[in-house]
Design a protein around this motif. Structure first.
Motif, PDB file in Angstrom:
ATOM      1  N   SER A   1      -7.551  -4.840  -7.558  1.00 34.65           N
ATOM      2  CA  SER A   1      -8.749  -3.198  -8.682  1.00 34.65           C
ATOM      3  C   SER A   1      -9.597  -3.311  -7.654  1.00 34.65           C
ATOM      4  CB  SER A   1      -9.254  -4.066  -9.667  1.00 34.65           C
ATOM      5  OG  SER A   1     -10.616  -5.260  -9.362  1.00 34.65           O
TER       6      SER A   1
ATOM      7  N   ARG B   1      -2.398  -0.900  -9.582  1.00 35.12           N
ATOM      8  CA  ARG B   1      -2.523  -1.804  -9.116  1.00 35.12           C
ATOM      9  C   ARG B   1      -1.163  -2.803  -9.192  1.00 35.12           C
ATOM     10  NH1 ARG B   1      -6.178  -4.508 -12.129  1.00 35.12           N
ATOM     11  NH2 ARG B   1      -5.855  -6.588 -10.325  1.00 35.12           N
TER      12      ARG B   1
ATOM     13  N   GLU C   1      -7.703   3.899  -8.445  1.00 37.39           N
ATOM     14  CA  GLU C   1      -8.080   3.355  -7.215  1.00 37.39           C
ATOM     15  C   GLU C   1      -8.419   3.304  -5.963  1.00 37.39           C
ATOM     16  OE1 GLU C   1      -9.217  -0.497  -8.721  1.00 37.39           O
ATOM     17  OE2 GLU C   1      -8.528  -0.055 -10.816  1.00 37.39           O
TER      18      GLU C   1
END
Lengths: 257, 230
Positions: free
Chosen positions: A168, B81, A252
């Motif tokens: 993250s 992710r 991200e």
């Protein structure tokens, strides 16, 4: 608090001390330092600025009461945010991060001291004590933002390497964040360590000049040092955390400067 | 949803992908496929947009227009992710992130056992390296192979390689190529960016040629036309 009969220089004394400015100008002229004009202007500015602040404080103390004192603090926070945020070129919305960092640190620190009854809730106390908190929070917030910008510049590759491994943004930025905050706080911690050994700090000096016993003056100074430590940590961490959030987008990704 | 398998056997589908930064067109309307189970080269001179295209495949960059699909699913619909764990990446000069070889392998996956770490290091021909050594002290070729192990540790379905040997001398480059070759032989899908078609041809069986952001040729690496540098 303290006596008002302390030995404060008269206006004649102030005029007499201007002879020291003349000495500085004379030295500059004799040594051809080219600073004479600047010294004269600086001395004049200091006189005008302090006279203005003195007059304003007089009005606030006598007429404004606490609301005016907190208004004054608010103005200091706004100004401090401009200064601290201006140091971090490249960080999006740096001024907003500085305002929040400094504002929350000041509110929490002053709030705690007032609620616990450590300091008096009068303009005469709130403004000078608050001023010390604002200036410390400004320095640490500015340093934290500046160091955050530096680590992003230096460590972009390693931050992206961590993101590419599925970390993250918070985890990928953990080490750079800690480095930035630690370096921002080192001066505050060091100042606390050597207080009294290298120089007599301002609050204590002022109290002693005003005729307060040194043993009483140090109590005030200890409170000041502790509150500045707390304010420094709050403003550095909050400013850097907010900066971190603005450095990454929804996917991200580290933003491009 | 992440494991949806589309009707097409494609690993990545590029649909009219463009990228513009500061008014400069880096990628211009690129459409094509990257196939599962193949080693695909993206070749082009510096400034051709090849690295940008690679960085889009794990969303380190986002197309200005157009869309990229992974196994039939548009990238923005996947958890980013999760996507990055399924799509590993090794860059030109790998930055070492920790102070120990075994910690380095675990950056993306902390729970690996010592046995797992040993296996991964064997896979990249680093079985002989002491686990407590500092990655920064390893040679360039060893660091790149450690970066490969670090990427493999996460268990990717495809590996993106951005000129992984261009900063290395001949011997070190050969050691990295050998490891990549074995991974490809074992069936891992690989996308390799390179400015050097001949070098890429030795490792890949498919090639996309970029020139100033445009896709100008596509096919067997020994047949495509590439007039670029290197």
């Amino acid at each position: 608090m303290g006596s008002t009969t302390a030995n404060i220089p008269s206006w004649f004394g102030v005029a007499a001390s201007a002879s020291l400015v003349l000495i500085a100008v004379a030295i500059s002229w004799r040594e051809r330092l080219g600073l004479g004009r600047e010294v004269a202007i600086a001395a004049g500015r200091a006189f005008v600025q302090l006279a203005a602040v003195g007059a304003l404080l007089l009005i606030v103390f006598e007429r404004g009461g606490l609301p005016a004192a907190f208004g004054w603090l608010g103005l200091m926070v706004v100004t401090a945010g401009f200064v601290a945020g201006g140091r971090a070129s490249g960080i999006p919305q740096a001024r907003t991060h500085a305002w929040w960092g400094i504002g929350v640190a000041v509110a929490a620190t002053m709030g705690l001291l007032l609620v616990l009854g450590v300091i008096d809730a009068t303009p005469r106390v709130v403004i000078p004590v608050g001023g010390m908190v604002v200036s410390t929070a400004m320095v640490t917030s500015g340093l934290a933002l500046q160091r955050t910008a530096d680590v992003v510049r230096d460590q972009r590759a390693s931050i992206e390497a961590r993101l590419a491994l599925g970390l993250s943004s918070r985890d990928a930025f953990l080490q750079p964040y800690r480095t930035a905050v630690r370096t921002a706080l080192v001066p505050s911690v060091d100042t606390t360590k050597v207080v009294g050994l290298i120089s007599l700090p301002g609050a204590m000096t002022g109290l002693i000049l005003a005729g307060v016993d040194p043993w009483d003056a140090i109590r005030y100074q200890i409170v000041v040092m502790y509150m500045l430590l707390g304010a420094a940590f709050m403003s550095a961490v909050l400013s850097a955390r907010l900066a971190q959030r603005s450095l990454f987008d929804d996917a991200e990704r580290l933003v491009r400067w | 949803m992440p494991h949806t398998v589309g009707p097409a056997p494609e690993l990545f589908t590029l649909d009219a992908v463009s990228f513009v930064v500061h008014d400069r067109v880096v990628l211009d309307d690129v459409s094509d496929h990257i196939h599962e189970g193949h080693a695909t080269a993206i070749v082009g001179a510096s400034g051709s947009g090849k690295t940008t295209l690679l960085r889009m495949l794990n969303r380190l960059e986002e197309p200005t227009s157009g869309v990229i699909l992974f196994r039939g699913v548009p990238l923005p619909e996947l958890d980013v992710r999760e996507l990055r764990r399924r799509v590993g990446m090794v860059s030109q000069r790998s930055t070492m992130l920790t102070g120990r070889v075994d910690d380095e392998v675990r950056v993306g996956r902390e729970e690996l056992t010592d046995g797992d770490v040993d296996g991964l290091l064997e896979q990249v021909a680093l079985g002989h390296i002491e686990r407590e050594r500092a990655p920064a002290d390893l040679s360039g070729g060893e660091q790149q192979r450690l970066a490969l192990a670090r990427a493999l540790a996460v268990g990717p379905e495809v590996l993106l390689l951005d000129e992984p040997t261009s900063a290395l001398d001949q011997t070190a480059a050969a050691s990295v190529d050998a490891v990549v070759g074995r991974l490809v032989d074992a069936g891992l899908s690989v996308v390799l960016v390179s400015h050097d078609l001949r070098r890429a041809a030795a490792l890949t069986d498919d090639a996309l040629v970029l020139d100033h952001g445009r896709l100008v040729d596509r096919g067997d690496p020994s047949d495509v036309t590439y007039l670029g540098g290197g």
